[in-house]
Scaffold this active site. Structure first.
Site, mmCIF file in Angstrom:
data_model
loop_
_atom_site.group_PDB
_atom_site.id
_atom_site.type_symbol
_atom_site.label_atom_id
_atom_site.label_comp_id
_atom_site.label_asym_id
_atom_site.label_seq_id
_atom_site.Cartn_x
_atom_site.Cartn_y
_atom_site.Cartn_z
ATOM 1 N N PRO A 165 0.832 -1.202 0.000
ATOM 2 C CA PRO A 165 0.000 0.000 0.000
ATOM 3 C C PRO A 165 0.868 1.255 0.000
ATOM 4 C CG PRO A 165 -0.649 -1.483 1.763
ATOM 5 C CD PRO A 165 0.607 -2.031 1.172
ATOM 6 N N GLU A 166 0.436 2.261 -0.727
ATOM 7 C CA GLU A 166 1.163 3.522 -0.781
ATOM 8 C C GLU A 166 0.321 4.602 -0.093
ATOM 9 O OE1 GLU A 166 2.739 4.289 -4.727
ATOM 10 O OE2 GLU A 166 2.686 2.167 -5.191
ATOM 11 N N LYS A 210 3.660 5.786 5.225
ATOM 12 C CA LYS A 210 2.788 4.632 5.000
ATOM 13 C C LYS A 210 2.362 3.974 6.307
ATOM 14 C CE LYS A 210 5.210 3.580 0.692
ATOM 15 N NZ LYS A 210 5.987 2.557 -0.030
ATOM 16 N N ARG A 241 0.531 -12.433 4.375
ATOM 17 C CA ARG A 241 1.965 -12.716 4.499
ATOM 18 C C ARG A 241 2.507 -12.566 5.914
ATOM 19 N NH1 ARG A 241 4.144 -11.681 -0.801
ATOM 20 N NH2 ARG A 241 6.136 -12.397 0.011
ATOM 21 N N ARG A 243 12.272 -3.626 -9.173
ATOM 22 C CA ARG A 243 10.851 -3.299 -9.286
ATOM 23 C C ARG A 243 10.475 -3.086 -10.751
ATOM 24 N NH1 ARG A 243 8.796 -1.587 -4.375
ATOM 25 N NH2 ARG A 243 6.822 -2.151 -5.329
#
Ligand SMILES: [Zn+2]
Length: 290
Positions: A2-3, A60, A128, A280
């Site tokens: 999530p950003e 974040k 996770r 990335r």
């Protein structure tokens, strides 16, 4: 991961739904998510009875201000997200009390339920189990904040072009990697750096210090515009991120370059490319992003 828009959406929704609530009880089946205090009994004892006095976002990270000068912060990492609803525990099974989004597969990895007053339940789903939760005194939290040394938040009101230009022009790295470095600017990750650079017509591989004043201006406008647009859409649910009612954010339908490899550029009709940068995926148009 999530950003800014996803974390901002969650923080806003949490504030709307659980501000002023008090922790009555906690159920946890993944103690490793709690990093401080390490001892689970101590964590519960410290948290129970405290009232949520504010909820905000820092980069974040979601920050819960609590009564008695305590702070609980949560870094959701890859797949962690808060949900608000009702769950029933049957042995090892956690079942949402009602039908709907909370039963979607991304929301079934409930490892914590915070029981709040007025019958509210705040759950944390994390496939996770990489999330980090810490309960600290306000003083220790301030220390942690300093150590974190986050760069300015891109949505901060006083984040001016002047400030942005100074920060970026002094960096020699590739512009996309500079944007993603939380110690330089906080809140921007893979998706929004790709989108902002596309919007500003800047190639992600350019050295940051090669950007002209005009390009920096376009880029800052693009960053602010895209982050606001995504917050309005409730974030991006390409991965496991969900809103607090379990529903999907809708920014992925609005993205112009991210995850569009092989498709036509919406501006010049060239083919969108995907290349690796520092491990990335980077999406860009090789023709109109110069
Ligand atoms: Zn193009």
């Amino acid at each position: 991961m999530p950003e800014l828009p996803e974390v901002e959406t969650i923080a806003r929704e949490l504030k709307e739904k659980v501000l002023s609530r008090t922790f009555l009880d906690i159920w946890i089946d993944a103690p490793k998510l709690i990093k401080k205090p390490k001892n689970l009994t101590k964590f519960k004892k410290e948290l129970i009875g405290r009232k949520i006095t504010n909820i905000s976002r820092m980069g974040k990270i979601i920050v819960f201000d609590l009564s008695g000068d305590m702070t609980m912060f949560v870094h959701q990492k890859m797949t962690g997200h808060f949900l608000i609803g009702k769950w029933n525990r049957k042995g090892k099974q956690i079942i949402p009390a009602e039908k709907g989004f909370l039963r979607d597969s991304a929301n079934k990895y409930i490892h914590i339920i915070f029981y709040l007053d007025k019958g509210k339940q705040l759950a944390f789903s994390d496939l996770r189990k990489f999330a980090r939760i810490e309960l600290l005194s306000r003083k220790d939290f301030e220390k942690f904040k300093k150590e974190l040394n986050l760069g300015p938040d891109s949505l901060e009101k006083n984040f001016s072009l002047d400030k942005f230009s100074k920060i970026i022009s002094s960096q020699k790295g590739k512009i996309k990697q500079v944007l993603m470095n939380q110690k330089i600017i906080s809140g921007i990750g893979n998706i929004y750096s790709d989108e902002a650079l596309f919007e500003a017509k800047i190639n992600p591989f350019r050295p940051a210090d090669s950007l002209s004043k005009k390009e920096l201006q376009k880029l800052l406008i693009a960053i602010k515009m895209i982050l606001r647009k995504s917050i309005k859409a409730g974030g991006d649910s390409v991965s496991d991120y969900r809103r607090t009612d379990g529903s999907l954010g809708e920014f992925d339908k609005l993205s112009k370059v991210y995850a569009r490899e092989g498709e036509k550029c919406l501006r010049c009709k060239s083919t969108i490319k995907r290349e690796k940068m520092g491990g990335r995926s980077t999406h860009f148009c090789p023709k109109c992003q110069i």
